[in-house]
Structures are given as structure tokens and as C-alpha cells.
Design a protein around this motif. Structure first.
Motif, PDB file in Angstrom:
ATOM      1  N   PRO A 101       0.799  -1.232   0.000  1.00 10.66           N
ATOM      2  CA  PRO A 101       0.000   0.000   0.000  1.00 10.66           C
ATOM      3  C   PRO A 101       0.829   1.278   0.000  1.00 10.66           C
ATOM      4  O   PRO A 101       0.363   2.305  -0.500  1.00 10.66           O
ATOM      5  CB  PRO A 101      -0.834  -0.134   1.281  1.00 10.66           C
ATOM      6  CG  PRO A 101      -1.034  -1.607   1.425  1.00 10.66           C
ATOM      7  CD  PRO A 101       0.272  -2.207   0.998  1.00 10.66           C
ATOM      8  N   VAL A 107      -6.163  -1.063   0.158  1.00 13.70           N
ATOM      9  CA  VAL A 107      -6.347   0.188  -0.576  1.00 13.70           C
ATOM     10  C   VAL A 107      -6.459  -0.099  -2.072  1.00 13.70           C
ATOM     11  O   VAL A 107      -5.981  -1.114  -2.573  1.00 13.70           O
ATOM     12  CB  VAL A 107      -5.175   1.159  -0.320  1.00 13.70           C
ATOM     13  CG1 VAL A 107      -5.078   1.480   1.171  1.00 13.70           C
ATOM     14  CG2 VAL A 107      -3.855   0.568  -0.799  1.00 13.70           C
ATOM     15  N   LYS A 122     -11.961   6.307  -6.200  1.00  8.09           N
ATOM     16  CA  LYS A 122     -12.190   5.955  -4.810  1.00  8.09           C
ATOM     17  C   LYS A 122     -13.665   5.642  -4.578  1.00  8.09           C
ATOM     18  O   LYS A 122     -14.530   6.113  -5.292  1.00  8.09           O
ATOM     19  CB  LYS A 122     -11.746   7.119  -3.916  1.00  8.09           C
ATOM     20  CG  LYS A 122     -10.258   7.380  -4.000  1.00  8.09           C
ATOM     21  CD  LYS A 122      -9.864   8.496  -3.070  1.00  8.09           C
ATOM     22  CE  LYS A 122      -8.355   8.749  -3.135  1.00  8.09           C
ATOM     23  NZ  LYS A 122      -7.935   9.840  -2.234  1.00  8.09           N
TER      24      LYS A 122
END
Length: 244
Positions: free
Chosen positions: A196, A237, A244
Motif C-alpha cells: 500500500p 487500498v 475511490k
């Protein structure tokens, strides 16, 4: 005592411990490569006689032993059919049985220490299913279980046992893997993106974690596996560039 202490994570751990005032002995197949102030000692963790000789040499020279960092290890690639029996025996002999040999030889001396600690080098591969790492993952899963068992066995003796679990670390071994890939730059980018943080872990970052677990700063910690993995253990993530 740091096994595999002349390069990679082992050398970084040796340096971090030395910075804290610890007298460090790097046990390695190539002891001449140990970086001062670490003291190099020849040791093959697959040979019990070699291990016993190295441990005795350390104690004879310095009079005591307080810390053992079981770091020596080798890698392996492939799925479950990717390695023959002899390679399974070789990797497990270094990565798992080697830890047992070193710890067994060190135990009588650790029992005399007022601040005894053992730190094993595990891996994110112990709990994350990584492709083409069947044998390596099996060995590090064993290290995970071994660390907990050792911690339970020796907590009453005042010997703390913990482990670090690095993600993909920018070590010479990873460098050789990248060099053998058809497109080393693309492979490095893929390994970095898997974490990440978007980058490989540096050996020094793992070394600092080892030093923390090995010294009295972590005197209330035993039976713990500390991830040093850029967030791989707990984070999910989205890849860079995705909405997003």
C-alpha cells in the motif's frame, strides 16, 4: 548474535543494534563481509557442529549472550509443483531447522542473561497467499508457528521471543530475482505496487524493528509477530489511478 548478519536484513539489524550500544556478532557463511562494528563469525546454520562452534566462539570471546536474531534464510519460487523434494528439504533446513539449531545452541547462555531476547525473521508470506511462493510461504508459516511455540516455552525463563514479518524488502536476493525477470523494471514496479505504501521496504526499516524487539525497549512484548510490510497485513487500498 545475528545469523545471516553480513548482508541484507541481517546487516541492517546488526547496524541498528550496534547503534544502541549492543556488541554484535554477525554469523554468516561469509563472515569477512560483516560490516564493522559487527564482528564476523563463520556459521552454516544447516550444520549443527558449525552452529555449536560459532555460538561457543561468541561466548568465549565476549563472555555472555543476550540476544539471538534468527535471520539466516533463503528464498524459493514456484507453485506446489515447482520444486523437487531436495529443494523442499534445503529451504526448510535453512529457514526453519536452522532457527532450531541456533536457538538450541544459544539457550544455555540465554538462560543466564538478565535481558534475553530472540527475534526471528518471518515474512508476510506466512499469512498472505502470494503467487509462486508455495515452498517459501510454507517455511515462513512454520517460522510464525515456531515463534509462538518458543515464546510459550521460554516466557517463564525470562526469554522473550518475537518475530518481524517483512513485506518485499529491497535486498540482494530480491535484486537477483528482478535481474532474472524478462522486464526487471516492470517487475520492480509490480512488487512496489503490491504494498500500500507503493514502494519496497528498506532493510534498515526491518533492522530498526528487530532492534526494538531485541532490546529492553520492548520488555513487555513476547509472542508477537510485527509486520514491516508497507501496510500489506491490514490495509486494502485501491491501486493508484482507480476511482475511490
Amino acid at each position: 548474535m545475528v545469523t545471516g548478519g553480513a548482508s541484507g536484513i541481517g546487516a541492517a539489524a546488526a547496524a541498528a543494534l550496534a547503534e544502541r550500544g549492543v556488541v554484535v556478532c554477525a554469523l554468516d557463511l561469509n563472515p569477512e563481509a560483516a560490516v564493522a562494528p559487527a564482528h564476523g563469525f563463520a556459521c552454516d546454520v544447516t550444520d549443527d557442529t558449525s552452529v555449536q562452534h560459532a555460538v561457543n566462539a561468541v561466548v568465549t570471546r565476549f563472555g555472555r549472550l543476550d540476544i539471538v536474531v534468527n535471520n539466516a534464510g533463503i528464498g524459493a519460487q514456484g507453485d506446489i509443483a515447482g520444486n523437487k523434494d531436495d529443494e523442499w528439504h534445503r529451504v526448510l533446513d535453512v529457514n526453519v531447522v536452522g532457527m532450531a539449531r541456533v536457538t538450541r545452541a544459544a539457550l544455555p547462555h540465554l538462560r543466564k542473561s538478565p535481558s534475553a531476547a530472540i527475534v526471528n525473521t518471518c515474512s508476510i508470506a506466512a499469512w498472505a497467499g502470494l503467487p509462486q511462493r508455495a515452498l517459501y510461504s510454507a517455511s515462513k508459516g512454520a517460522v510464525y508457528a515456531l515463534t509462538l511455540a518458543m515464546a510459550a516455552d521460554h516466557v517463564a525463563e525470562g526469554i522473550r521471543v518475537n518475530a518481524v514479518a517483512p513485506g518485499t524488502v529491497d535486498t540482494p536476493w530480491v535484486g537477483r530475482l528482478l535481474d532474472s525477470a524478462p522486464d526487471p523494471a516492470a517487475e520492480r514496479a509490480a512488487l512496489a505496487a503490491r504494498q500500500p505504501t507503493g514502494r519496497l521496504v528498506q532493510p534498515e526499516e526491518v533492522g530498526e524493528a528487530v532492534a526494538y524487539l531485541a532490546t529492553p525497549a520492548s520488555s513487555a512484548t513476547t509472542g508477537s509477530i510485527l509486520p514491516v510490510d508497507g501496510g500489506m497485513y491490514g490495509l486494502r487500498v485501491r491501486p493508484a489511478g482507480q476511482p475511490k
